[in-house]
Motif scaffolding. Sequence first.
Motif, mmCIF file in Angstrom:
data_model
loop_
_atom_site.group_PDB
_atom_site.id
_atom_site.type_symbol
_atom_site.label_atom_id
_atom_site.label_comp_id
_atom_site.label_asym_id
_atom_site.label_seq_id
_atom_site.Cartn_x
_atom_site.Cartn_y
_atom_site.Cartn_z
ATOM 1 N N UNK A 1 0.843 -1.190 0.000
ATOM 2 C CA UNK A 1 0.000 0.000 0.000
ATOM 3 C C UNK A 1 0.881 1.243 0.000
ATOM 4 N N UNK A 2 0.464 2.249 -0.768
ATOM 5 C CA UNK A 2 1.130 3.556 -0.744
ATOM 6 C C UNK A 2 0.123 4.601 -0.288
ATOM 7 N N UNK B 1 6.125 14.258 -5.752
ATOM 8 C CA UNK B 1 7.431 14.016 -6.376
ATOM 9 C C UNK B 1 8.093 12.758 -5.813
ATOM 10 N N UNK B 2 8.095 12.611 -4.488
ATOM 11 C CA UNK B 2 8.748 11.452 -3.871
ATOM 12 C C UNK B 2 8.043 10.153 -4.258
ATOM 13 N N UNK B 3 6.720 10.197 -4.346
ATOM 14 C CA UNK B 3 5.958 9.004 -4.749
ATOM 15 C C UNK B 3 6.285 8.624 -6.183
ATOM 16 N N UNK B 4 6.237 9.587 -7.087
ATOM 17 C CA UNK B 4 6.490 9.311 -8.504
ATOM 18 C C UNK B 4 7.933 8.845 -8.713
ATOM 19 N N UNK B 5 8.862 9.439 -7.976
ATOM 20 C CA UNK B 5 10.262 9.063 -8.093
ATOM 21 C C UNK B 5 10.505 7.605 -7.701
ATOM 22 N N UNK B 6 9.815 7.126 -6.665
ATOM 23 C CA UNK B 6 10.018 5.757 -6.164
ATOM 24 C C UNK B 6 9.014 4.765 -6.751
ATOM 25 N N UNK C 1 6.783 2.084 -8.402
ATOM 26 C CA UNK C 1 6.871 0.871 -9.206
ATOM 27 C C UNK C 1 5.456 0.312 -9.231
ATOM 28 N N UNK C 2 5.122 -0.364 -10.276
ATOM 29 C CA UNK C 2 3.762 -0.885 -10.425
ATOM 30 C C UNK C 2 3.533 -2.116 -9.560
ATOM 31 N N UNK D 1 -2.738 -1.145 -3.561
ATOM 32 C CA UNK D 1 -3.685 -0.128 -3.100
ATOM 33 C C UNK D 1 -2.948 1.197 -2.981
ATOM 34 N N UNK D 2 -3.571 2.268 -3.492
ATOM 35 C CA UNK D 2 -3.040 3.621 -3.369
ATOM 36 C C UNK D 2 -4.074 4.500 -2.675
#
Length: 65
Positions: A4-5, A41-46, A48-49, A53-54
């Motif tokens: 989960x993110x 930015x930090x989420x997009x940078x790290x 991975x598919x 759950x987001x």
Amino acid sequence: MIKIAIVEDEVVEQERLKKYLDQYQDESGVKFSVDVFDKTFFFVEKYKADYQILFLDIELPDGNG
């Protein structure tokens, strides 16, 4: 294990979501791995598919969920 993110800039809301997830985990036995990001930015940078759950904040200082 479910990955989960949480993308949320407000610490109070981050903690609330984590508390609900911990409670569900304890009651159901389902195991989670939770990553918390306070900026888009930090989420997009790290990213991975591999998250199942987001939880995305709708309005963030550097982008929208």
